[in-house]
Design a protein around this motif. Sequence first.
Motif, PDB file in Angstrom:
ATOM      1  N   VAL A 217       0.852  -1.191   0.000  1.00  0.00           N
ATOM      2  CA  VAL A 217       0.000   0.000   0.000  1.00  0.00           C
ATOM      3  C   VAL A 217       0.887   1.239   0.000  1.00  0.00           C
ATOM      4  N   ALA A 218       0.669   2.133  -0.953  1.00  0.00           N
ATOM      5  CA  ALA A 218       1.349   3.432  -0.981  1.00  0.00           C
ATOM      6  C   ALA A 218       0.398   4.467  -0.406  1.00  0.00           C
ATOM      7  N   LEU A 219       0.766   5.040   0.730  1.00  0.00           N
ATOM      8  CA  LEU A 219      -0.062   6.041   1.402  1.00  0.00           C
ATOM      9  C   LEU A 219       0.347   7.418   0.885  1.00  0.00           C
ATOM     10  N   VAL A 220      -0.398   7.918  -0.100  1.00  0.00           N
ATOM     11  CA  VAL A 220      -0.075   9.183  -0.756  1.00  0.00           C
ATOM     12  C   VAL A 220      -0.788  10.351  -0.084  1.00  0.00           C
ATOM     13  N   GLY A 221      -2.087  10.205   0.147  1.00  0.00           N
ATOM     14  CA  GLY A 221      -2.880  11.271   0.762  1.00  0.00           C
ATOM     15  C   GLY A 221      -4.139  10.695   1.374  1.00  0.00           C
ATOM     16  N   MET A 222      -4.783  11.494   2.212  1.00  0.00           N
ATOM     17  CA  MET A 222      -6.017  11.024   2.871  1.00  0.00           C
ATOM     18  C   MET A 222      -7.026  12.165   2.865  1.00  0.00           C
ATOM     19  N   ILE A 223      -7.454  12.527   1.656  1.00  0.00           N
ATOM     20  CA  ILE A 223      -8.281  13.706   1.469  1.00  0.00           C
ATOM     21  C   ILE A 223      -9.619  13.601   2.195  1.00  0.00           C
ATOM     22  N   SER A 224     -10.054  12.377   2.498  1.00  0.00           N
ATOM     23  CA  SER A 224     -11.339  12.225   3.173  1.00  0.00           C
ATOM     24  C   SER A 224     -11.340  12.864   4.562  1.00  0.00           C
ATOM     25  N   GLY A 225     -10.158  13.056   5.156  1.00  0.00           N
ATOM     26  CA  GLY A 225     -10.099  13.632   6.495  1.00  0.00           C
ATOM     27  C   GLY A 225      -9.550  15.038   6.568  1.00  0.00           C
ATOM     28  N   TYR A 226      -9.281  15.668   5.420  1.00  0.00           N
ATOM     29  CA  TYR A 226      -8.601  16.965   5.449  1.00  0.00           C
ATOM     30  C   TYR A 226      -9.431  18.070   6.094  1.00  0.00           C
ATOM     31  N   ASN A 227     -10.761  17.964   6.008  1.00  0.00           N
ATOM     32  CA  ASN A 227     -11.616  18.997   6.597  1.00  0.00           C
ATOM     33  C   ASN A 227     -12.181  18.588   7.950  1.00  0.00           C
ATOM     34  N   ALA A 228     -11.680  17.497   8.505  1.00  0.00           N
ATOM     35  CA  ALA A 228     -12.201  17.014   9.789  1.00  0.00           C
ATOM     36  C   ALA A 228     -11.916  18.013  10.907  1.00  0.00           C
ATOM     37  N   THR A 229     -12.849  18.133  11.833  1.00  0.00           N
ATOM     38  CA  THR A 229     -12.686  19.052  12.955  1.00  0.00           C
ATOM     39  C   THR A 229     -12.302  18.331  14.241  1.00  0.00           C
ATOM     40  N   GLU A 230     -12.152  17.018  14.166  1.00  0.00           N
ATOM     41  CA  GLU A 230     -11.676  16.234  15.311  1.00  0.00           C
ATOM     42  C   GLU A 230     -10.876  15.061  14.761  1.00  0.00           C
ATOM     43  N   PRO A 231     -10.078  14.390  15.588  1.00  0.00           N
ATOM     44  CA  PRO A 231      -9.237  13.300  15.084  1.00  0.00           C
ATOM     45  C   PRO A 231     -10.032  12.244  14.332  1.00  0.00           C
ATOM     46  N   VAL A 232      -9.477  11.806  13.219  1.00  0.00           N
ATOM     47  CA  VAL A 232     -10.146  10.822  12.374  1.00  0.00           C
ATOM     48  C   VAL A 232      -9.685   9.429  12.780  1.00  0.00           C
ATOM     49  N   PRO A 233     -10.594   8.522  13.122  1.00  0.00           N
ATOM     50  CA  PRO A 233     -10.172   7.175  13.521  1.00  0.00           C
ATOM     51  C   PRO A 233      -9.573   6.411  12.357  1.00  0.00           C
ATOM     52  N   GLY A 234      -8.677   5.501  12.659  1.00  0.00           N
ATOM     53  CA  GLY A 234      -8.078   4.668  11.630  1.00  0.00           C
ATOM     54  C   GLY A 234      -9.023   3.567  11.186  1.00  0.00           C
ATOM     55  N   PRO A 235      -8.634   2.790  10.181  1.00  0.00           N
ATOM     56  CA  PRO A 235      -9.487   1.696   9.716  1.00  0.00           C
ATOM     57  C   PRO A 235      -9.776   0.696  10.839  1.00  0.00           C
ATOM     58  N   GLY A 236     -10.998   0.237  10.923  1.00  0.00           N
ATOM     59  CA  GLY A 236     -11.373  -0.716  11.959  1.00  0.00           C
ATOM     60  C   GLY A 236     -10.774  -2.091  11.753  1.00  0.00           C
ATOM     61  N   ASN A 237     -10.260  -2.346  10.542  1.00  0.00           N
ATOM     62  CA  ASN A 237      -9.714  -3.666  10.231  1.00  0.00           C
ATOM     63  C   ASN A 237      -8.196  -3.636  10.081  1.00  0.00           C
ATOM     64  N   ILE A 238      -7.527  -2.701  10.740  1.00  0.00           N
ATOM     65  CA  ILE A 238      -6.085  -2.536  10.543  1.00  0.00           C
ATOM     66  C   ILE A 238      -5.309  -3.809  10.908  1.00  0.00           C
ATOM     67  N   TYR A 239      -5.873  -4.668  11.729  1.00  0.00           N
ATOM     68  CA  TYR A 239      -5.153  -5.883  12.135  1.00  0.00           C
ATOM     69  C   TYR A 239      -4.846  -6.787  10.951  1.00  0.00           C
TER      70      TYR A 239
END
Length: 339
Positions: free
Chosen positions: A245-267
């Motif tokens: 996985v190449a982590l380039v950007g995470m535009i879905s969270g750029y306008n968030a006003t509080e910390p964005v949780p990580g993926p629930g399936n990171i394990y």
Amino acid sequence: MSDSTIIGREIRLVSRPVGEPGPENFEVVEVAVPQPARGQILVRNTWMSVDPYMRGRMDDVESYMPPFQLGVVMDGSAVGEVVASGVAEIPVGATVSHFQGWREYVVLNAAEAIVVDTTIARPQDYLGALGTTGLTAYLAVTEIAPVRQGDTVFVSAAAGAVGSVAGQLARKFGAARVIGSAGGPQKGRKLVEDFGFDAAVDYRAGSLTEQLATVAPEGIDVYVDNVGGDHLEAALDAMRVHGRVALVGMISGYNATEPVPGPGNIYVAATKRLTLRGVLVSDHLHRFGEYIGDAAGWLADGTLHTEETVVEGIERAPEAFLGVLRGANTGKMLVRLAS
């Protein structure tokens, strides 16, 4: 060039947004532009870039790039024509790229400008396929999450500046199947018909996990992540063992006003023995020469297809930037400042 005063316009950040930015966060200001001293050049910017990473710079927080300062002209990638020069090696009429966009004119020290070859590509290409977005895509699929012969590759925000190039380069470097995500059926068709993807998923049309299972039933080997959030979670579910996985950007969270949780399936990154690696193009600027040498040829022979969304005039630069954050662009979003 005469010594008469030049008046140019520039864009300043006047307030920090909470959540999604708006026009009220910017102002257009007229300024007097000085003549260049010895060792400097005066550039009339013709094109400037607006990019998602700029949203993070609007916040007063420490990051990999310094925040924009309030009341001060913003900056970013641009190309322009040298209209006055105190540098023998950079004559009047040369086209240069630099990092002082968001303004119509700029005085630069010689070391801050790079003369670009407009016989092999258009000036604006050095902001897109031959610029940092193109190099980012190249790095993603050759070094950060290297594509191997026969791989299935998934690219999010695939109709954007990085994603559209990444998908095509993945194919060039051996991918057997390339899938992209985009918003809406029109962009999905464009991915397949114009950018050469094998399939598209519409993130507005239901579960990404289910859509990926349909178009890649045997899973994916490489994911180029420009979005984060639900896209990253769906990709992790679809990854094969030893995927990259190449982590380039995470535009879905750029306008968030509080910390964005990580993926629930990171394990599953552990159980599938995945490699997740971030990429900042600023770590790899020394690769530009190698990349442009190849990519200019791909542009010329048509094996690399690019598109642009162009907004006219410095005063509309904030509008163009807000459009990028909302997914209004296909390919690279550019602002044309002068013809």
